[in-house]
Motif scaffolding. Structure first.
Motif, PDB file in Angstrom:
ATOM      1  N   UNK A 100       0.340   0.603  -6.313  1.00 53.79           N
ATOM      2  CA  UNK A 100      -0.652  -0.421  -6.553  1.00 53.79           C
ATOM      3  C   UNK A 100      -1.197  -1.118  -5.323  1.00 53.79           C
ATOM      4  N   UNK A 101      -1.002  -0.536  -4.143  1.00 53.19           N
ATOM      5  CA  UNK A 101      -1.448  -1.128  -2.885  1.00 53.19           C
ATOM      6  C   UNK A 101      -2.715  -0.437  -2.402  1.00 53.19           C
ATOM      7  N   UNK A 102      -3.687  -1.214  -1.966  1.00 59.72           N
ATOM      8  CA  UNK A 102      -4.839  -0.656  -1.246  1.00 59.72           C
ATOM      9  C   UNK A 102      -4.450  -0.636   0.231  1.00 59.72           C
ATOM     10  N   UNK A 103      -4.223   0.543   0.785  1.00 63.02           N
ATOM     11  CA  UNK A 103      -3.560   0.641   2.093  1.00 63.02           C
ATOM     12  C   UNK A 103      -4.201  -0.191   3.198  1.00 63.02           C
ATOM     13  N   UNK A 104      -5.498  -0.028   3.402  1.00 62.23           N
ATOM     14  CA  UNK A 104      -6.141  -0.736   4.505  1.00 62.23           C
ATOM     15  C   UNK A 104      -6.336  -2.207   4.170  1.00 62.23           C
ATOM     16  N   UNK A 105      -6.848  -2.489   2.999  1.00 58.49           N
ATOM     17  CA  UNK A 105      -7.121  -3.865   2.617  1.00 58.49           C
ATOM     18  C   UNK A 105      -5.854  -4.709   2.564  1.00 58.49           C
ATOM     19  N   UNK A 106      -4.747  -4.108   2.101  1.00 58.39           N
ATOM     20  CA  UNK A 106      -3.524  -4.876   1.884  1.00 58.39           C
ATOM     21  C   UNK A 106      -2.484  -4.739   2.986  1.00 58.39           C
ATOM     22  N   UNK A 107      -2.609  -3.716   3.850  1.00 55.54           N
ATOM     23  CA  UNK A 107      -1.501  -3.479   4.766  1.00 55.54           C
ATOM     24  C   UNK A 107      -1.833  -3.195   6.205  1.00 55.54           C
ATOM     25  N   UNK A 108      -3.075  -2.796   6.490  1.00 49.79           N
ATOM     26  CA  UNK A 108      -3.354  -2.315   7.836  1.00 49.79           C
ATOM     27  C   UNK A 108      -3.173  -3.385   8.905  1.00 49.79           C
ATOM     28  N   UNK A 109      -3.675  -4.577   8.686  1.00 53.86           N
ATOM     29  CA  UNK A 109      -3.694  -5.601   9.740  1.00 53.86           C
ATOM     30  C   UNK A 109      -2.292  -5.878  10.281  1.00 53.86           C
ATOM     31  N   UNK A 110      -1.297  -6.007   9.387  1.00 58.31           N
ATOM     32  CA  UNK A 110       0.043  -6.349   9.860  1.00 58.31           C
ATOM     33  C   UNK A 110       0.844  -5.144  10.335  1.00 58.31           C
ATOM     34  N   UNK A 111       0.521  -3.945   9.851  1.00 55.38           N
ATOM     35  CA  UNK A 111       1.336  -2.780  10.187  1.00 55.38           C
ATOM     36  C   UNK A 111       0.768  -1.933  11.322  1.00 55.38           C
ATOM     37  N   UNK A 112      -0.513  -2.106  11.628  1.00 60.21           N
ATOM     38  CA  UNK A 112      -1.172  -1.258  12.625  1.00 60.21           C
ATOM     39  C   UNK A 112      -0.415  -1.135  13.950  1.00 60.21           C
ATOM     40  N   UNK A 113       0.179  -2.213  14.486  1.00 60.58           N
ATOM     41  CA  UNK A 113       0.853  -2.062  15.782  1.00 60.58           C
ATOM     42  C   UNK A 113       2.036  -1.102  15.768  1.00 60.58           C
ATOM     43  N   UNK A 114       2.528  -0.767  14.577  1.00 63.94           N
ATOM     44  CA  UNK A 114       3.738   0.051  14.479  1.00 63.94           C
ATOM     45  C   UNK A 114       3.466   1.474  13.984  1.00 63.94           C
ATOM     46  N   UNK A 115       2.224   1.775  13.656  1.00 63.27           N
ATOM     47  CA  UNK A 115       1.897   3.094  13.108  1.00 63.27           C
ATOM     48  C   UNK A 115       1.830   4.113  14.240  1.00 63.27           C
ATOM     49  N   UNK A 116       2.638   5.171  14.102  1.00 66.49           N
ATOM     50  CA  UNK A 116       2.683   6.184  15.160  1.00 66.49           C
ATOM     51  C   UNK A 116       2.449   7.593  14.634  1.00 66.49           C
ATOM     52  N   UNK A 117       2.295   7.729  13.318  1.00 67.03           N
ATOM     53  CA  UNK A 117       2.214   9.066  12.723  1.00 67.03           C
ATOM     54  C   UNK A 117       1.449   8.922  11.416  1.00 67.03           C
ATOM     55  N   UNK A 118       0.528   9.868  11.157  1.00 66.91           N
ATOM     56  CA  UNK A 118      -0.271   9.828   9.933  1.00 66.91           C
ATOM     57  C   UNK A 118       0.109  10.997   9.028  1.00 66.91           C
ATOM     58  N   UNK A 119       0.481  10.691   7.787  1.00 66.92           N
ATOM     59  CA  UNK A 119       0.717  11.720   6.781  1.00 66.92           C
ATOM     60  C   UNK A 119      -0.459  11.703   5.817  1.00 66.92           C
TER      61      UNK A 119
END
Length: 290
Positions: free
Chosen positions: A194-213
């Motif tokens: 039920x999460x919209x990935x970018x709208x709900x999570x990107x801002x806080x998690x972006x600094x830690x993202x190192x791999x895209x599935x």
């Protein structure tokens, strides 16, 4: 748009075929130079013995491919298992990373209750809270072992584990506080709780993202679909990664034919369809896949 950003294309080889020779042949035909290894010849990567790892390394090397990540099942287990259970699997994953020349190991953050494949909601706050401290303690130990081995762990936001929503994923990386634990971003898994990935999570998690599935899903029914055909905000994700200077791996995990709590399968034809859908999005965004 002129392509001036390059990402490394990879994919879960066992979604194509159990035989790593076929996995590599199909991925190479799709323009990839790497494979993400979850299993080979029907055996999970953490269960391959040293002879099996050597044979797999030779197969991948002979195909002219590299390994983007060890797609381990670590953390897809109940917290009631003794800590030594996952430490043993981590040791095997670290061995695989060494033999296969990978700097990443994908893992998870424990089931907090018996997963319900029909549910499209995240864990309840109370269920997550009961296991939080022990989960983060164990994951801190994993990060220490990875750091000693020169390997980076990437946590996947799987459904029905502690880190299934952005707030708890952020809790994991901030509490563990290790550069050896980063994030594998999975748009479809967010959608399925039920999460919209970018709208709900990107801002806080972006600094830690190192791999895209790479996979997508629909909010209405949770069905997995090719990239760009669902509600996973793949276009926005690609644009944000591009603008952040991302130059790492984008790994295809289509799950278009069959999937369970432990993995998925697509077959060569559906895998190719997923690859072409993703490449269409990256081409439009000015990102080259190599």
């Amino acid at each position: 748009m002129t392509n001036d950003t390059t990402w490394q294309l990879s994919g879960f080889g066992d979604e194509i075929d159990p035989d790593p020779r076929i996995q590599c042949a199909v991925l190479s035909a799709l323009g990839a130079r790497h494979v993400e290894v979850r299993s080979a010849w029907g055996t999970n990567i953490v269960d391959l013995d040293d002879d099996g790892l050597d044979a797999l390394a030779a197969t991948i090397r002979d195909a002219g491919m590299g390994v983007s990540a060890i797609a381990s099942p670590i953390g897809k287990s109940e917290l009631s298992e003794p800590a030594e259970y996952e430490l043993g699997r981590l040791d095997r994953a670290l061995r695989a990373a060494d033999v296969l020349g990978s700097r990443y190991i994908r893992l998870f953050s424990f089931w907090c209750h018996e997963p319900d494949a029909s549910s499209r909601s995240s864990l309840s706050t109370s269920a997550a809270a009961r296991g939080r401290d022990e989960i983060l303690r164990r994951m801190g130990t994993w990060a220490e072992r990875a750091a000693a081995a020169g390997v980076t762990l990437v946590h996947e936001n799987e459904k029905h584990i502690y880190g299934d929503v952005p707030e708890r994923v952020l809790d994991i990386v901030r509490t563990v506080g290790s550069p050896s634990l980063r994030l594998a971003w999975d748009n479809a898994n967010f959608v399925q709780v039920g999460v919209r990935p970018v709208a709900d999570g990107w801002a806080q998690l972006a600094p830690y993202v190192e791999y895209l599935q790479v996979k997508d899903a629909r909010l209405a029914d949770g069905e997995v679909v090719p990239a760009g055909e669902g509600d996973g905000e793949l276009r926005e994700t690609i644009a944000n990664l591009r603008d952040a200077g991302f130059s790492g791996f984008a790994s295809l995990e289509p799950h278009l034919t069959d999937f369970t709590a432990t993995g998925g399968f697509s077959g060569a034809a559906a895998f190719g369809r997923a690859a072409r859908a993703f490449r269409s999005l990256t081409d439009h965004a000015g990102v080259t896949l190599a």
